[in-house]
Design a protein around this motif. Structure first.
Motif, PDB file in Angstrom:
ATOM      1  N   VAL A 105      34.363  39.530  63.337  1.00 46.71           N
ATOM      2  CA  VAL A 105      33.627  40.766  63.614  1.00 46.71           C
ATOM      3  C   VAL A 105      32.217  40.589  63.070  1.00 46.71           C
ATOM      4  O   VAL A 105      32.039  40.229  61.900  1.00 46.71           O
ATOM      5  N   THR A 106      31.222  40.816  63.914  1.00 43.04           N
ATOM      6  CA  THR A 106      29.839  40.732  63.456  1.00 43.04           C
ATOM      7  C   THR A 106      29.222  42.128  63.498  1.00 43.04           C
ATOM      8  O   THR A 106      29.307  42.812  64.520  1.00 43.04           O
ATOM      9  N   ALA A 107      28.629  42.523  62.397  1.00 39.85           N
ATOM     10  CA  ALA A 107      27.971  43.832  62.308  1.00 39.85           C
ATOM     11  C   ALA A 107      26.774  43.735  61.371  1.00 39.85           C
ATOM     12  O   ALA A 107      26.702  44.425  60.358  1.00 39.85           O
ATOM     13  N   PRO A 108      25.800  42.857  61.692  1.00 41.08           N
ATOM     14  CA  PRO A 108      24.690  42.605  60.761  1.00 41.08           C
ATOM     15  C   PRO A 108      23.444  43.456  60.983  1.00 41.08           C
ATOM     16  O   PRO A 108      22.367  43.084  60.527  1.00 41.08           O
ATOM     17  N   GLY A 109      23.590  44.586  61.680  1.00 41.53           N
ATOM     18  CA  GLY A 109      22.464  45.505  61.763  1.00 41.53           C
ATOM     19  C   GLY A 109      21.264  44.921  62.466  1.00 41.53           C
ATOM     20  O   GLY A 109      21.308  44.571  63.653  1.00 41.53           O
ATOM     21  N   LEU A 110      20.159  44.773  61.715  1.00 36.42           N
ATOM     22  CA  LEU A 110      18.912  44.293  62.302  1.00 36.42           C
ATOM     23  C   LEU A 110      19.023  42.874  62.833  1.00 36.42           C
ATOM     24  O   LEU A 110      18.246  42.463  63.694  1.00 36.42           O
ATOM     25  N   GLN A 111      19.969  42.102  62.321  1.00 39.71           N
ATOM     26  CA  GLN A 111      20.133  40.711  62.758  1.00 39.71           C
ATOM     27  C   GLN A 111      21.258  40.538  63.782  1.00 39.71           C
ATOM     28  O   GLN A 111      21.709  39.418  64.035  1.00 39.71           O
ATOM     29  N   ALA A 112      21.729  41.629  64.388  1.00 36.52           N
ATOM     30  CA  ALA A 112      22.873  41.547  65.293  1.00 36.52           C
ATOM     31  C   ALA A 112      22.613  40.598  66.459  1.00 36.52           C
ATOM     32  O   ALA A 112      23.478  39.798  66.839  1.00 36.52           O
ATOM     33  N   GLN A 113      21.428  40.679  67.048  1.00 32.87           N
ATOM     34  CA  GLN A 113      21.117  39.813  68.186  1.00 32.87           C
ATOM     35  C   GLN A 113      21.024  38.353  67.752  1.00 32.87           C
ATOM     36  O   GLN A 113      21.523  37.448  68.438  1.00 32.87           O
ATOM     37  N   ASP A 114      20.394  38.109  66.603  1.00 32.02           N
ATOM     38  CA  ASP A 114      20.244  36.742  66.108  1.00 32.02           C
ATOM     39  C   ASP A 114      21.602  36.121  65.791  1.00 32.02           C
ATOM     40  O   ASP A 114      21.859  34.960  66.124  1.00 32.02           O
ATOM     41  N   VAL A 115      22.486  36.902  65.173  1.00 31.42           N
ATOM     42  CA  VAL A 115      23.812  36.388  64.817  1.00 31.42           C
ATOM     43  C   VAL A 115      24.629  36.092  66.081  1.00 31.42           C
ATOM     44  O   VAL A 115      25.308  35.063  66.171  1.00 31.42           O
ATOM     45  N   ALA A 116      24.574  36.978  67.070  1.00 33.90           N
ATOM     46  CA  ALA A 116      25.313  36.731  68.307  1.00 33.90           C
ATOM     47  C   ALA A 116      24.850  35.432  68.967  1.00 33.90           C
ATOM     48  O   ALA A 116      25.658  34.675  69.514  1.00 33.90           O
ATOM     49  N   ALA A 117      23.555  35.172  68.879  1.00 30.30           N
ATOM     50  CA  ALA A 117      23.012  33.947  69.477  1.00 30.30           C
ATOM     51  C   ALA A 117      23.470  32.696  68.732  1.00 30.30           C
ATOM     52  O   ALA A 117      23.386  31.587  69.283  1.00 30.30           O
ATOM     53  N   ARG A 118      23.954  32.840  67.516  1.00 32.98           N
ATOM     54  CA  ARG A 118      24.443  31.707  66.734  1.00 32.98           C
ATOM     55  C   ARG A 118      25.925  31.411  66.976  1.00 32.98           C
ATOM     56  O   ARG A 118      26.476  30.482  66.384  1.00 32.98           O
ATOM     57  N   ILE A 119      26.563  32.199  67.825  1.00 33.58           N
ATOM     58  CA  ILE A 119      27.968  31.973  68.161  1.00 33.58           C
ATOM     59  C   ILE A 119      28.011  31.137  69.431  1.00 33.58           C
ATOM     60  O   ILE A 119      27.582  31.576  70.508  1.00 33.58           O
ATOM     61  N   ALA A 120      28.507  29.915  69.302  1.00 30.07           N
ATOM     62  CA  ALA A 120      28.539  28.998  70.443  1.00 30.07           C
ATOM     63  C   ALA A 120      29.350  29.615  71.580  1.00 30.07           C
ATOM     64  O   ALA A 120      30.468  30.092  71.376  1.00 30.07           O
ATOM     65  N   GLY A 121      28.759  29.620  72.767  1.00 28.31           N
ATOM     66  CA  GLY A 121      29.454  30.142  73.933  1.00 28.31           C
ATOM     67  C   GLY A 121      29.236  31.618  74.195  1.00 28.31           C
ATOM     68  O   GLY A 121      29.693  32.135  75.221  1.00 28.31           O
ATOM     69  N   TYR A 122      28.532  32.313  73.276  1.00 28.39           N
ATOM     70  CA  TYR A 122      28.256  33.731  73.527  1.00 28.39           C
ATOM     71  C   TYR A 122      27.174  33.798  74.610  1.00 28.39           C
ATOM     72  O   TYR A 122      26.078  33.284  74.427  1.00 28.39           O
ATOM     73  N   PRO A 123      27.450  34.461  75.744  1.00 24.77           N
ATOM     74  CA  PRO A 123      26.465  34.461  76.830  1.00 24.77           C
ATOM     75  C   PRO A 123      25.175  35.172  76.441  1.00 24.77           C
ATOM     76  O   PRO A 123      25.192  36.331  76.039  1.00 24.77           O
ATOM     77  N   ALA A 124      24.062  34.483  76.548  1.00 24.07           N
ATOM     78  CA  ALA A 124      22.775  35.043  76.130  1.00 24.07           C
ATOM     79  C   ALA A 124      22.436  36.314  76.899  1.00 24.07           C
ATOM     80  O   ALA A 124      21.832  37.249  76.346  1.00 24.07           O
TER      81      ALA A 124
END
Length: 273
Positions: A105-124
């Motif tokens: 589960v990712t819930a990093p607030g201001l960094q939510a977009q950056d963290v999602a981009a660091r997950i391999a295979g997460y569609p940009a």
């Protein structure tokens, strides 16, 4: 128009199960808070202050009692789905670490977009655009004018500048809303004049020069200036195609006060419990 907006709040709050709400005339509102300027109001006796740091310490205690750990200063560098399910996570910080987990589960607030981009295979293309919504607060020098929370009708995209008497008994006003490009938590003392003008709409007795800069916050918004405000985004497999992953975006105010309900929704989405 403002009466229509607070009536819509009344209807939504009633639908959400908020108890004890009352319509007030301006005279009834002034009888409760004599310094208030109001034509109409809603009384919400169940509303109050939230001791956020005490709350977080209580949650930390419950997590640790259940055998979990709260680890800070450990930024996520990369996450990758495993062939048999679950994820391997590479974390930075002092020493760093590599973890394996069944659910993520990712819930990093201001960094939510950056963290999602660091997950391999997460569609940009499934990562929503983020915006930084900065709000500043000013503190009153002198006696707090009201005993209750005072919320004027919301402004587009945010609650707008409101009044509270903090747990120490001092009066605080804020926040405003300005979109910014970077995380800048400074408070410009020159904004006091703007705040004074707004505050005198509901408190005409605000003394001249009584406001002092207090603090600033930045909210992770999913809408830009002039755009409609969406709800919190809890994005699971149906959105990004990855089992065991729930990515949270746009968890701004009232994300803190609704965090237990958000947690329940996350658990239900991931486990069905």
């Amino acid at each position: 128009a403002e009466v229509e907006r607070i009536e819509a709040i009344f209807q939504q709050a009633s639908a959400n199960g908020v108890e004890g709400l009352e319509h007030l005339t301006g005279a009834q509102a002034r009888a409760l808070e004599p310094g208030l300027n109001a034509y109409a109001a809603i009384l919400s006796p169940e509303s109050g202050l939230f001791a956020s740091h005490d709350y977080m310490l209580a949650l930390q205690g419950e997590i640790e009692d259940a055998g979990g750990s709260v680890v800070i200063s450990t930024p996520l560098e990369r996450a990758e789905a495993l062939p048999g399910g679950g994820f391997t996570i590479t974390a930075g910080g002092e020493g760093g670490a590599t973890l394996t987990t069944r659910l993520l589960v990712t819930a990093p607030g201001l960094q939510a977009q950056d963290v999602a981009a660091r997950i391999a295979g997460y569609p940009a293309e499934r990562i929503p655009e983020g915006h930084f919504g900065k709000g500043v607060y000013f503190r009153l020098t002198g006696k707090a004018p009201f005993e209750r929370l005072i919320y004027p009708p919301p402004i587009p995209g945010a609650l707008g500048t409101h009044y509270r008497k903090d747990l120490g008994g001092q009066a605080v006003f804020g926040p405003d809303l300005v979109y910014v490009e970077t995380e800048d938590y400074s408070v410009d003392p020159a904004k006091a004049a703007e705040f004074e003008h707004y505050i005198r709409r509901f408190w005409p007795g605000l003394p001249e020069g009584a406001l002092t800069p207090d603090y600033a916050g930045i909210r992770p918004k999913l809408h830009g200036k002039g755009e409609p405000q969406p709800d919190f985004q809890l994005r699971g497999r149906e959105d990004h195609g990855m089992d065991g992953l729930l990515a949270l975006f746009g968890i701004e105010s009232p994300g803190l006060t609704s965090s237990l309900a958000i947690g329940e929704a996350v658990a239900e989405r991931l486990t069905g419990d």
